[in-house]
Design an enzyme around this catalytic site. Structure first.
Site, PDB file in Angstrom:
ATOM      1  N   PHE A 138      20.908  49.497  40.377  1.00 56.98           N
ATOM      2  CA  PHE A 138      21.072  50.645  39.481  1.00 56.98           C
ATOM      3  C   PHE A 138      22.456  50.628  38.853  1.00 56.98           C
ATOM      4  O   PHE A 138      23.395  49.985  39.337  1.00 56.98           O
ATOM      5  CB  PHE A 138      20.833  51.965  40.219  1.00 56.98           C
ATOM      6  CG  PHE A 138      21.858  52.301  41.271  1.00 56.98           C
ATOM      7  CD1 PHE A 138      22.959  53.084  40.963  1.00 56.98           C
ATOM      8  CD2 PHE A 138      21.720  51.839  42.568  1.00 56.98           C
ATOM      9  CE1 PHE A 138      23.912  53.400  41.922  1.00 56.98           C
ATOM     10  CE2 PHE A 138      22.661  52.143  43.545  1.00 56.98           C
ATOM     11  CZ  PHE A 138      23.757  52.920  43.222  1.00 56.98           C
ATOM     12  N   CYS A 139      22.565  51.343  37.731  1.00 58.76           N
ATOM     13  CA  CYS A 139      23.826  51.477  37.002  1.00 58.76           C
ATOM     14  C   CYS A 139      23.749  52.780  36.218  1.00 58.76           C
ATOM     15  O   CYS A 139      22.876  53.603  36.470  1.00 58.76           O
ATOM     16  CB  CYS A 139      24.069  50.270  36.097  1.00 58.76           C
ATOM     17  SG  CYS A 139      22.763  50.003  34.868  1.00 58.76           S
ATOM     18  N   THR A 140      24.622  52.968  35.271  1.00 58.81           N
ATOM     19  CA  THR A 140      24.673  54.239  34.544  1.00 58.81           C
ATOM     20  C   THR A 140      23.415  54.479  33.717  1.00 58.81           C
ATOM     21  O   THR A 140      22.772  55.522  33.826  1.00 58.81           O
ATOM     22  CB  THR A 140      25.907  54.285  33.627  1.00 58.81           C
ATOM     23  OG1 THR A 140      27.074  54.006  34.393  1.00 58.81           O
ATOM     24  CG2 THR A 140      26.037  55.644  32.953  1.00 58.81           C
TER      25      THR A 140
END
Length: 287
Positions: free
Chosen positions: A185-187
């Site tokens: 996951f990331c922004t």
């Protein structure tokens, strides 16, 4: 709140980014938008803001203008609101990659990584395992300073300082991932998409990306299994699970992230210093 903040990306083959640049720049300026659009041979990545009328017009332009040859007809946007314009100017930049990994063999535009949507992920985390009974490991693909603002509970964080370090740290820590379901996951989704493809390419199984990243997760299910806020690259600094600007800020002097707790320190002087750059902190570290 009268300003609409849009973010989006899509991997798609673009033959001549330089030919697109003046047209995209002209349209953004005509609509009074501010922000950044990145164009690369592998696709588009954008963060723009403006009035509702003008951001709606921009969405229609990206999806339907003949310039884009239908490549972005289904482009999805993440949206938040603010009471002022978060960007100071409008830039359209040409890049080698829309997110730099320095792995040219990875071509997301040729096929997406498997993904899990926010409601499904929440269900997995509620139960502690995926639908097949495997334990779920959340893998944060962001830079260390972003992670420090907030992340998923018990997420793996390898303290990278730039995304191009990701392949090396994965090779060094493969044992953490074996036999589990990995959700990168990331922004907003762009880094974790490349990350998931890379992990599959090097033989790691049961890898997913979080569809739409943290911000889409906040939008759809709130802050369940997440602690803190989500760092964003504009004046808001961080958004809480309600997608509202939080009290986290950045130091005027050194640009370090300053949490509400750190703002209580006598070393934090708004507009000047924070516990990271205050002369007393530097002296203590040097001693």
């Amino acid at each position: 709140m009268s300003i609409v903040n849009l973010s989006s990306y899509q991997f798609a083959t673009i033959e001549d980014t330089a030919a697109w640049r003046p047209f995209v720049t002209e349209r953004c300026n005509a609509l009074g938008l501010k922000g950044t659009v990145l164009l690369a041979p592998e696709g588009i990545n954008l963060f723009v803001a403006g009035t509702r009328e003008n951001t709606d017009a921009f969405i229609h332009y990206i999806r339907h203008d003949a310039l884009f040859e239908g490549k972005f007809a289904d482009l999805q946007f993440k949206e938040s609101l603010s009471d002022k314009q978060p960007f100071t100017r409008m830039l359209v930049k040409l890049k080698r990659e829309i997110i730099t990994m320095k792995k040219p063999a990875i071509r997301p535009e040729l096929g997406r990584a498997p993904f899990v949507d926010a409601p499904t992920l929440k269900s997995w985390l509620d139960r502690g395992h995926d639908d097949e009974g495997r334990p779920v490991v959340m893998l944060d693909t962001r830079n260390a300073f972003e992670v420090d603002v907030g992340t998923f509970d018990n997420a793996l964080d390898y303290r990278i300082t730039k995304f191009s370090e990701f392949p090396e740290v994965i090779e060094q820590n493969r044992a953490d991932l074996e036999g589990k379901t990995i959700v990168s996951f990331c922004t907003g989704g762009i880094r974790c998409e490349k990350a998931a493809i890379h992990m599959k390419d090097v033989g790691i199984e049961n890898v997913y990306q979080l569809e739409g990243g943290i911000l889409k997760y906040f939008e759809e299910v709130g802050g369940a299994h997440y602690h803190g806020d989500c760092f964003v690259f504009d004046y808001r600094t961080a958004l809480n699970p309600q997608l509202e600007p939080s009290k986290t800020t950045q130091c005027f002097g050194c640009r370090a992230v300053v949490t509400p707790e750190a703002q209580q320190s006598p070393l934090y002087v708004a507009g000047k210093t924070c516990p990271e750059c205050h002369p007393d902190s530097k002296a203590a570290r040097a001693a």
